[in-house]
Motif scaffolding. Structure first.
Motif, mmCIF file in Angstrom:
data_model
loop_
_atom_site.group_PDB
_atom_site.id
_atom_site.type_symbol
_atom_site.label_atom_id
_atom_site.label_comp_id
_atom_site.label_asym_id
_atom_site.label_seq_id
_atom_site.Cartn_x
_atom_site.Cartn_y
_atom_site.Cartn_z
ATOM 1 N N GLY B 16 1.017 -1.282 -0.625
ATOM 2 C CA GLY B 16 -0.229 -0.291 -0.225
ATOM 3 C C GLY B 16 1.174 1.483 0.335
ATOM 4 N N VAL B 17 1.911 1.654 0.438
ATOM 5 C CA VAL B 17 2.748 2.531 0.977
ATOM 6 C C VAL B 17 3.083 2.415 -0.026
ATOM 7 N N VAL B 18 3.779 1.867 -1.065
ATOM 8 C CA VAL B 18 4.767 2.019 -2.276
ATOM 9 C C VAL B 18 3.820 2.206 -3.137
ATOM 10 N N THR B 19 2.333 1.308 -3.494
ATOM 11 C CA THR B 19 1.443 2.319 -4.585
ATOM 12 C C THR B 19 0.926 3.701 -4.171
ATOM 13 N N LEU B 20 1.030 3.833 -2.325
ATOM 14 C CA LEU B 20 0.666 5.254 -2.781
ATOM 15 C C LEU B 20 2.238 6.243 -3.129
ATOM 16 N N LEU B 21 3.085 5.612 -2.785
ATOM 17 C CA LEU B 21 4.386 6.340 -3.708
ATOM 18 C C LEU B 21 4.330 7.015 -4.894
ATOM 19 N N ILE B 22 4.219 5.489 -5.573
ATOM 20 C CA ILE B 22 3.428 5.488 -6.819
ATOM 21 C C ILE B 22 3.081 6.857 -7.327
ATOM 22 N N VAL B 23 1.738 6.588 -7.173
ATOM 23 C CA VAL B 23 0.352 7.032 -6.577
ATOM 24 C C VAL B 23 1.153 9.064 -6.873
ATOM 25 N N SER B 24 1.918 9.114 -5.874
ATOM 26 C CA SER B 24 2.786 10.609 -5.537
ATOM 27 C C SER B 24 3.307 10.714 -6.698
ATOM 28 N N MET B 25 4.394 10.006 -7.427
ATOM 29 C CA MET B 25 4.623 10.669 -8.153
ATOM 30 C C MET B 25 4.559 10.654 -9.441
ATOM 31 N N VAL B 26 3.209 9.978 -9.608
ATOM 32 C CA VAL B 26 2.001 10.359 -10.949
ATOM 33 C C VAL B 26 1.508 11.956 -11.208
ATOM 34 N N VAL B 27 1.316 11.906 -9.738
ATOM 35 C CA VAL B 27 -0.147 13.427 -9.775
ATOM 36 C C VAL B 27 1.464 14.251 -9.694
ATOM 37 N N PHE B 28 2.399 14.188 -9.386
ATOM 38 C CA PHE B 28 3.467 15.234 -9.493
ATOM 39 C C PHE B 28 3.816 15.114 -10.452
#
Lengths: 613, 318, 291
Positions: B16-28
């Motif tokens: 979950g944490v890793v996914t959230l990190l990837i999501v933050s990258m995508v969003v940024f």
């Protein structure tokens, strides 16, 4: 004696209203108190449907459309759902085929066993639990006081089946319906379960209906046999006369197919000396690899095997023994962790990408389940033409001719070529499956349980075909099966596997007579024979195992240790066994020598293969 | 509970944490790197190169994207979400004022929809093939496909315009009586519930029917267990995993639905804040809102997975 | 829109949902008819429109039903029938293109990952997992805020949002089919990956993939009209059905037809699609079960 169970002109229909098909067509039989009646038939014979009708139950899509099912004083077809609820699990109870699926995975066993009688008000929870524990003990379950506190997934299949029998018997029912209760089990487990069933049924004087496809099992359990086919009764008789002198043609064919090795023999003189496939020191498994490249779950350990040109080698073992994995490794579907394969003098790559087209052609695989082995979207012609185009570049008329030849070879009519797999019967599918392998003109065919999913009569015909093809084409087989009699019908050499190890290998003839590896001994003597009283007199798996001390922490220890009746404390649990060669040429992995084995195993040679011993 | 289960849970949390990190990258990446030069954009076409360069330096845009991302992420983690350009306020403060409103709306919706959906789903599974089931099945199938602005407009028409019972516009301030609460929340909650209840009921029905078709239910029937007990004591405990999953996914749908509903009803929640931010291209605010919604979505799904793991006796005690 | 089906983890449940419903078949036919009508409107609507789409033809705004203007007039006094006929082309056309692309890429990636080595499969699945955790509306909102709204961007956004869902459904089916013995036979025959993917696996999952395409079309309709409704979708002077609802929202308190008609239009389109899919997959379920 009074008739306890009376079924008269029972009819069951299936399908949507308007287009209903009768699947049970007026079946009548009767049963006296304390008797065991067997319903025997192949798939689609309606045996399970009839068994469920005894509980006034029809599966979704089916409807009990007529007749009388009298159980004691109740006519099960005349009662409403609430009344039936009161009888089921109380006066009539049921043992399902797959205990692993029939127990609720989220509830403890004991809760499930006492649930029925608690609902029916047959006692307090404490009384019922005590009774359940008593039944567990009678059914020879290990640790009867505690086993009920486990969840279904924590208990083995054979034990679950016995817990289910306890669940059926706890309400002291008038009638117990057992629906193929041992079919899903390995033979070595089946025998224990059968013994346990038989004892409780006899001791409690229970009346039972036993559904099975296996005549040999039924011969042990039943007083009366009803032979079914296509929803109709073909023959109904007491067990002994039926086995001795079957009246109906169909029953005779069932009897003949039950033990193929009494009828079919492998062809002689096909095998040559030249080795075709050599497997050396093979170790393989599934899961993530560790630092040494060893898989997390090791399924095969240090296997050596040679298949000579034209030879058929049978590999037998129970589920989980690694026999199918062996075929997958040879086929290239699983890359071995250690060891190597040599095919016709050339090294054979472990993975598919390391193999040459010629090697692909020369090794063909035939799978167990004909339903999933043929692509449902392709016609038979398409299925057969693909290897012909790929390996030989055939086209047009030449292709059609060859497809016709292949269908002839597997004894299918040529007009089958246009059909889709779902228009074929199980046996026909398996023939197409075989034809596809033959299309490549292979040197080696890997057969993985090719007859196991088929009805016995159909399976026997496929075996015969395989035998003739070998004679005709000189092809080699690596034939994998859990059933020693099919292996004996086809193969020159037999390899016995137990939890990933090759524990016994030898000529087919050497399996007719002791000495064997202790596991082979167990396996051979666990196969039910077609005679009454076999269960009581057969020698396999009985009594307590000799006590044994703590086992050394050695991975190489004998894997059969926990079940071996001949184990030696201080030896088997401390040091790894050696391979030794017996006088009859077979090789076993055991601490015991031939004399020891012979002393224990002599005198229990089964009669059925005295014929060619 | 044993080490294996614990390991499973840890792995799931880690994923979950890793996914959230990837999501933050995508969003940024979408909001800050791909669109080009934010300094040029904010100053417009007539700015001198010196002005643009100065602003770029001030905003840290001269640094490579990776560094900017790490900087942004660190700030996010420490609670500094930047300055909202259009509102001239710190993003954190702005959001803090709105989050409770949206939570209130979501909680009210969940409280109504979950029990209702479970009752409908289990009920129609029990009466499978019957008249009620067919009826419910059609209604839920239709409701699932209806856009929430259709539900919202029809509801406003009926209840606010024709009947005059409720106000068409919601204000979450100054709620003094339960009646007022009802008047404020009835329409938005009803709109959100329509679609969510339909979805959840359908998935619950499917999950329960899946269990009812299994051999152990047939066995229970052949033991003389009554239909109600079969569903409640046999099927439901095994359907917890799939049902939790259904609830989580439907509630996470709330996150999308709430965007429309808050806009229609002028509800001062976080979603309408985000829509305004998107219209004004207020990037810092968009980023923060998106991360909040994605985190909420992930948390819900994670919770459902944990439910599924914990309700499975195979995993609980091996 | 319906993320629970689009994003449900056990992909089969999406199909199970439809499979087990007990709706009669005439509802399926109604669904099919509605779908066909909308398709025809999308194809020929602009030619059927009685008035130019942007022309103010009446002095009365928010007019009700009349023979001259069967759907009434909008907030500027334009003919609603014409606007709906033209707007439908945007809604249906954009959604169809986006759904086809999403399904194509999703299924393609699924097939690729199934026949690929494990590490590539793992990477593709991870990336898809991350994208699936961004709710489609959120993705659409940040895309619009970053790049501004345009037809291309809307299609891109919808495609990116729905590839992961389509990938998941297709991959779980492909994995099941890949494990079947006929695929293993093809592999041991020495067939190439392309043959295995396209000739052995794909034909056997085509039906569910088409069903999934239909479902996804429905979600994209809802997503795009939702965006237009927020004023972030199709930009004026063009208008899709969602934009029509938005621009006429001022007529809500009069109960104007101008707002009800386009909203109902979207509703009938998505319900029609769902009914049709439900019917098709329940028929398939029965056929599979009855065999």
């Amino acid at each position: 004696m009074t008739q306890l169970i009376r079924v008269e002109d029972l009819r069951v229909v299936a399908g949507d209203p308007g287009s209903e098909v009768e699947i049970v067509k007026g079946v009548s039989f009767a049963l006296e108190k304390g008797e065991v009646l067997a319903l025997i038939g192949e798939s689609g014979s309606g045996k399970t449907t009839i068994a469920l009708a005894l509980l006034g139950y029809a599966r979704r899509g089916c409807r009990l459309s007529g007749g009388v099912v009298q159980v004691g004083e109740h006519d099960m077809l005349a009662l409403d759902e609430t009344q039936l609820q009161g009888l089921r699990g109380n006066r009539v109870s049921y043992v399902a085929q797959s205990a692993a699926a029939a127990f609720n995975p989220a509830k403890k066993l004991l809760d499930q066993v006492v649930e029925g009688p608690l609902i029916h008000g047959l006692g307090t929870r404490a009384e019922l639990e005590a009774k359940a524990i008593g039944l567990f003990r009678d059914l020879a379950l290990p640790n009867p006081e505690r086993i009920g506190r486990r969840y279904p997934h924590q208990v083995s299949g054979g034990q679950l089946q016995r817990v289910m029998a306890a669940m059926a018997l706890i309400s002291d029912p008038l009638l117990v319906v057992l629906d193929e209760p041992t079919t899903a089990l390995d033979v070595t487990t089946q025998i224990d379960v059968l013994r346990a069933f038989k004892r409780v049924v006899r001791e409690r004087g229970a009346t039972a209906v036993y559904v099975s496809h296996d005549l040999a099992v039924v011969a042990q359990m039943a007083d009366q046999i009803v032979v079914l086919n296509g929803g109709q009764i073909l023959e109904r008789s007491a067990t002994a006369p039926l086995l001795k002198a079957p009246a109906h043609e169909y029953t005779r064919s069932l009897l003949a197919a039950a033990r193929p090795d009494t009828r079919i023999r492998p062809p002689c003189g096909v095998a040559e000396e030249a080795p075709l496939l050599t497997i050396t020191g093979l170790t393989a498994g599934y899961g993530n690899k560790n630092l040494h490249g060893m898989p997390a779950i090791r399924v095969l350990e240090d296997i050596d095997l040679t298949v000579r040109r034209g030879q058929a080698i049978g590999v037998i073992g129970e589920s989980g023994s690694g026999k199918s994995t062996l075929a997958r490794v040879v086929a290239g579907l699983l890359t071995p962790a250690l060891g190597g394969l040599t095919f016709d003098g050339q090294p054979l790559g472990g993975s598919l990408s390391e193999r040459t087209p010629e090697q692909f052609r020369r090794i063909q695989m035939v799978f167990q389940n004909a339903d999933t082995a043929l692509n449902p979207m392709h016609s038979v012609a398409t299925i057969l033409s693909r290897p012909l185009k790929m390996y030989f570049g055939l086209k047009g008329a030449a292709l059609q001719v060859r497809i016709g030849e292949l269908l002839d070879l597997v004894r299918l009519p040529r007009d089958m070529a246009d059909r889709r797999p779902n228009e074929l019967s199980g046996g026909q599918k398996q023939r197409v499956n075989l034809a596809r392998a033959l299309a490549a003109k292979p040197d080696l065919i890997l057969c993985d349980e090719v007859t196991s999913a088929l009805d016995t009569v159909v399976g026997a015909a496929i075996l015969e075909l395989l035998r003739d093809l070998r004679q005709q084409l000189g092809v080699s087989y690596l034939f994998i099966s859990h059933d020693i009699s099919t292996v004996r019908a086809l193969c020159d050499d037999i390899v016995v596997m137990y939890s990933g190890h090759k524990v016994h290998a030898g000529r087919r003839e050497s399996f007719a007579e002791a000495p064997y590896h202790p596991y082979t001994d167990l396996l051979i003597h666990s196969v039910p024979e077609l005679r009454q009283g076999w269960l009581e007199t057969c020698g396999a798996t009985h009594g307590e195992l000799p006590p044994i001390g703590e086992r050394a922490n050695l991975p190489e220890l004998c894997t059969f240790l926990n079940r071996c009746p001949m184990r030696i404390d201080g030896l088997c649990n401390r040091t790894a066994p050696n391979r030794r060669t017996l006088d009859n040429g077979s090789e076993i992995l055991c601490h015991r020598d031939a004399a020891d084995l012979l002393a224990t195993q002599r005198g229990v040679t089964p009669t059925s293969f005295g014929a060619y011993a | 509970m044993n080490s294996h289960t614990l390991w499973l849970i840890c792995r799931r949390l880690g994923a979950g944490v890793v996914t959230l990190l990837i999501v933050s990258m995508v969003v940024f990446a979408i909001t800050a790197v791909l669109p080009g030069d934010a300094a040029q954009q904010s100053l417009g076409q007539f700015a001198t190169p010196e002005q643009v360069a100065a602003l770029r330096l001030k905003l840290g845009l001269d640094q490579p994207g990776v560094l900017r991302y790490l900087h942004w992420l660190m700030n996010l983690l420490t609670g500094d979400m930047g300055q909202s350009v259009s509102n001239a306020m710190p993003v954190g403060e702005l959001m803090a004022g709105r989050v409770p409103n949206t939570l209130m709306l979501a909680a009210a919706t969940a409280l109504v929809s979950v029990p209702l959906a479970l009752i409908l789903g289990i009920g129609s599974a029990m009466g499978r093939g019957g008249r009620i089931d067919s009826c419910l099945s059609f209604i839920t199938l239709a409701m699932v496909a209806v856009p929430e602005f259709l539900v919202a407009t029809l509801a406003v028409l009926i209840f606010a315009v024709n009947l005059g019972w409720l106000s068409a516009l919601s204000y979450a301030t100054d709620i003094t009586s339960p009646l007022q609460f009802l008047r404020t929340y009835a329409l938005p909650v009803m709109t959100l519930c329509c679609v969510i209840v339909a979805q959840m009921a359908r998935m619950t029905r499917a999950a329960v029917i899946d269990q009812l078709d299994s051999p152990y239910v047939e066995m229970a029937r052949l033991k003389g267990v009554s239909p109600i007990r079969i569903v409640l004591r046999h099927a439901l405990p095994n359907a917890i995993g799939p049902i939790a999953n259904a609830i989580a996914l439907s509630l996470s749908y709330l996150l999308g639905g709430v965007v429309i509903v808050e806009t229609i009803f002028n509800y001062p929640g976080i979603a309408s804040l985000m829509v305004d931010a998107v219209t004004n291209r207020d990037m810092a605010l968009v980023q923060a809102c998106t991360m909040l919604f994605c985190a909420a979505y992930l948390a819900l799904v994670l919770l459902a997975d944990l439910c599924a793991i914990l309700s499975n006796p195979r995993l609980r005690n091996q | 829109m319906n993320p629970l089906i689009a994003k449900s983890r056990p992909a089969s449940s999406a199909l199970a949902l439809a499979k087990v419903s007990g709706n009669p078949s005439w509802l399926g036919l109604v669904g099919a008819a509605v779908c066909v009508i909308w398709l025809l409107v999308a194809l020929f609507g602009p030619w059927l429109a009685p008035h130019p789409v942007g022309e103010v033809i009446s002095d009365n705004i928010f007019e009700g039903f009349s023979l001259a203007h069967p759907f009434g007039t909008d907030y500027l006094g334009r003919d609603m029938l014409s606007r709906v006929l033209v707007g439908a082309r945007f809604t249906v056309g954009l959604s169809l293109v986006a759904a086809l692309l999403a399904s194509f890429f999703g299924t393609g990636c699924a097939l690729l990952s199934v026949v690929s080595p494990k590490w590539l499969d793992e990477i593709i699945s991870r990336i898809m997992d991350a994208f699936i955790s961004i709710p489609s509306k959120m993705l659409a909102l940040i895309m619009v805020s970053a790049f501004g709204s345009s037809v291309t961007l809307l299609i891109c956004t919808a495609v990116i949002s729905y590839i992961p869902g389509s990938f998941r459904v297709a991959r779980s089916m492909a994995v099941n089919i890949e494990a079947l013995e006929y695929v293993q036979v093809a592999r041991t025959r020495g067939e190439g990956k392309l043959y295995v993917a396209c000739r052995e696996i794909l034909p056997n999952m085509l039906n569910p993939v088409l069903t999934d395409l239909g479902l996804r079309f429905g979600y994209i309709v809802l997503l795009l009209s939702g965006m237009s409704f927020l004023g972030l979708g199709v930009q004026p002077p063009d208008a899709d059905l969602g934009s029509l609802v938005r621009e006429n929202i001022g007529g809500l308190n009069q109960g104007a037809m101008a707002i009800i008609i386009p909203a109902l239009a979207i509703g009938t389109l998505t319900i029609g699609v769902n009914l049709l899919i439900d019917y098709l997959s329940s028929r398939r379920g029965r056929r599979a079960g009855g065999h």
